[in-house]
Write a protein that holds these residues in place. Sequence first.
Motif, short mmCIF file in Angstrom:
data_model
loop_
_atom_site.label_atom_id
_atom_site.label_comp_id
_atom_site.label_asym_id
_atom_site.label_seq_id
_atom_site.Cartn_x
_atom_site.Cartn_y
_atom_site.Cartn_z
N PRO A 158 -5.88 -15.37 -4.34
CA PRO A 158 -5.44 -14.01 -4.01
C PRO A 158 -4.00 -13.74 -4.44
CG PRO A 158 -6.62 -14.98 -2.17
CD PRO A 158 -6.41 -16.08 -3.15
N ALA A 159 -3.15 -14.78 -4.46
CA ALA A 159 -1.75 -14.59 -4.86
C ALA A 159 -1.63 -14.27 -6.34
CB ALA A 159 -0.94 -15.85 -4.53
N THR A 160 -2.64 -14.62 -7.12
CA THR A 160 -2.69 -14.25 -8.54
C THR A 160 -3.96 -13.44 -8.79
OG1 THR A 160 -3.85 -16.27 -9.27
CG2 THR A 160 -1.46 -16.36 -9.14
N GLY A 161 -4.20 -12.51 -7.87
CA GLY A 161 -5.48 -11.82 -7.82
C GLY A 161 -5.62 -10.65 -8.76
N VAL A 162 -6.77 -9.98 -8.64
CA VAL A 162 -7.15 -8.90 -9.54
C VAL A 162 -7.12 -7.56 -8.81
CG1 VAL A 162 -8.55 -10.42 -10.96
CG2 VAL A 162 -9.61 -9.23 -9.02
N SER A 163 -6.89 -6.51 -9.55
CA SER A 163 -6.90 -5.16 -8.97
C SER A 163 -8.33 -4.67 -8.80
CB SER A 163 -6.13 -4.18 -9.86
OG SER A 163 -4.75 -4.41 -9.76
N VAL A 164 -8.57 -4.00 -7.68
CA VAL A 164 -9.90 -3.46 -7.36
C VAL A 164 -9.71 -2.09 -6.73
CG1 VAL A 164 -11.95 -3.75 -5.88
CG2 VAL A 164 -10.93 -5.74 -7.03
N TYR A 165 -10.65 -1.18 -7.03
CA TYR A 165 -10.61 0.14 -6.40
C TYR A 165 -11.79 0.29 -5.46
CZ TYR A 165 -9.69 5.10 -5.83
OH TYR A 165 -9.38 6.34 -5.30
N ASP A 166 -11.50 0.52 -4.18
CA ASP A 166 -12.55 0.60 -3.14
C ASP A 166 -12.15 1.63 -2.10
OD1 ASP A 166 -14.69 -0.10 -1.33
OD2 ASP A 166 -13.26 -1.34 -0.23
N THR A 167 -13.06 2.54 -1.79
CA THR A 167 -12.73 3.59 -0.82
C THR A 167 -13.67 3.64 0.37
OG1 THR A 167 -14.07 5.25 -2.00
CG2 THR A 167 -11.73 5.06 -2.62
N TYR A 168 -14.62 2.72 0.48
CA TYR A 168 -15.58 2.83 1.58
C TYR A 168 -15.13 1.99 2.78
CZ TYR A 168 -19.69 2.95 4.45
OH TYR A 168 -20.54 3.15 5.52
N GLY A 169 -15.18 2.59 3.97
CA GLY A 169 -14.89 1.87 5.20
C GLY A 169 -13.41 1.81 5.52
N ALA A 170 -13.10 1.16 6.63
CA ALA A 170 -11.74 1.12 7.14
C ALA A 170 -10.75 0.48 6.16
CB ALA A 170 -11.71 0.36 8.47
N ASP A 171 -11.21 -0.52 5.41
CA ASP A 171 -10.31 -1.22 4.49
C ASP A 171 -10.32 -0.64 3.09
OD1 ASP A 171 -9.62 -2.99 6.50
OD2 ASP A 171 -11.24 -4.37 6.02
N GLY A 172 -11.24 0.29 2.84
CA GLY A 172 -11.37 0.84 1.49
C GLY A 172 -10.53 2.08 1.31
N GLN A 173 -9.26 1.90 1.03
CA GLN A 173 -8.33 3.03 0.96
C GLN A 173 -7.78 3.26 -0.44
OE1 GLN A 173 -5.44 2.42 4.07
NE2 GLN A 173 -7.00 2.22 5.65
N GLY A 174 -8.45 2.70 -1.44
CA GLY A 174 -7.98 2.88 -2.80
C GLY A 174 -7.74 1.55 -3.47
N TRP A 175 -6.59 1.41 -4.13
CA TRP A 175 -6.28 0.19 -4.86
C TRP A 175 -5.91 -0.94 -3.91
CZ3 TRP A 175 -7.61 -0.35 -9.68
CH2 TRP A 175 -7.71 0.77 -10.50
#
Length: 429
Positions: free
Chosen positions: A332-349
């Motif tokens: 995760p410290a060298t992780g990838v960008s993801v776009y997610d908007t569903y649910g409490a944790d899905g707020q964009g990038w």
Amino acid sequence: MRTTPTDSAAGRRRWRRIGSAVTATAALLLTGLATAAHADTARASAPQVTWTRSCALPRHQGEMACNALRVTGGRTAFQQQHGISAKAADATSPSGYGPADLRAAYGLTSASANNGTGRTIAIVDAYDDPNAESDLAAYRSHYGLPACTTANGCFKKVGQTGSTTSLPAPNSGWAAEISLDLDMAGAVCPNCHITLVEAKSATMTNLGTAVNEAVALGAKYVSNSYGGGESSADATYDSTYFNHPGVAITVSAGDAGYGAEYPAASKYVTAVGGTRLTTSSTTRGWTESVWSTSSTEGTGSGCSAYDSKPAWQTDTGCARRTIADVSAVADPATGVSVYDTYGADGQGWATYGGTSASAPIIASVYALAGTPSSGSYPAAFPYANTSALNDVTSGSNGTCATSYFCTARTGYDGPTGWGTPQGLGAFTG
């Protein structure tokens, strides 16, 4: 500095099966909190981040958990390399590696002239992500990737029986996993079509049914970013769900450090381990080591308690199946960008890691490499051309009696297999 999870104590327990005599449920009771980081020079210089699991841990034998890990704070390697301040609460811009980074790191910039045109990657996950298509569109638009929609025939979402209308119940944790998988497929294979097959629950039976459906729908590359404890039922699962000659099936090795998980242990799949990926002054321009935070946090690996050894695997320390085969970025410290908007944790990038990232990356490399020959087992391909992989030789994901099961070395080792992609040569028949 060590990477620290932000889960509750229960959420940080290792849930993989420990040895042949311990069930997946018992494993939850026997594992503990993460302690000290390994004395690994490469990891010691890793950025400090915090992260949380996206999916609930399995409660019963035969249940699976997704392996997506969402960064919640701190500065990722991407932010450090680009002089970006830590913005833990800012989801308006990417803060992890994007398509150009991944393709450069793995020698894919000019690896395939058609970038996967005419090929279909299947993503198998549990539950429904109602925003899957729109979130994928946002990711691809930001990075200038070709549109992949239902309307243009590139994207398709079905339930485990192939229905486009009878879909499972939504689940925000698995929706994050779905976004990660879809984005990685597009990042590495931008012209590939994508079929998302959603199982009605996170049991191996339902997820396996979804794998069969993915193959029935014509996918030659099937990514699975989940895992659970091994069991005596695994041989039956192998023959029922994963024995698909001519199809490249990738599976995450797990995120709980040293120890075998299923279905990564299946002899018919490509088990994908995880690395820490950073830029360097080498000719390649990148360097990798085993992803591991502590003995209970990092890429999975090990010797299966049940699955027999495939003919192409020749390491002598394990009489059965050894995990993994190959690897890709997962820290995760060298992780990838993801776009997610569903649910409490899905707020964009957001930035994600875990072997949930590495499994779809490798599935997409197989797709770039071309359709596997009829009757072949693509898990064998990397073993036939090991020189076409970046050998990962530093780092460890735990303590084990047979050192290469948990410690990187020159050549084959458990945490990273034969290494990471260096173009497509290791993924062709």
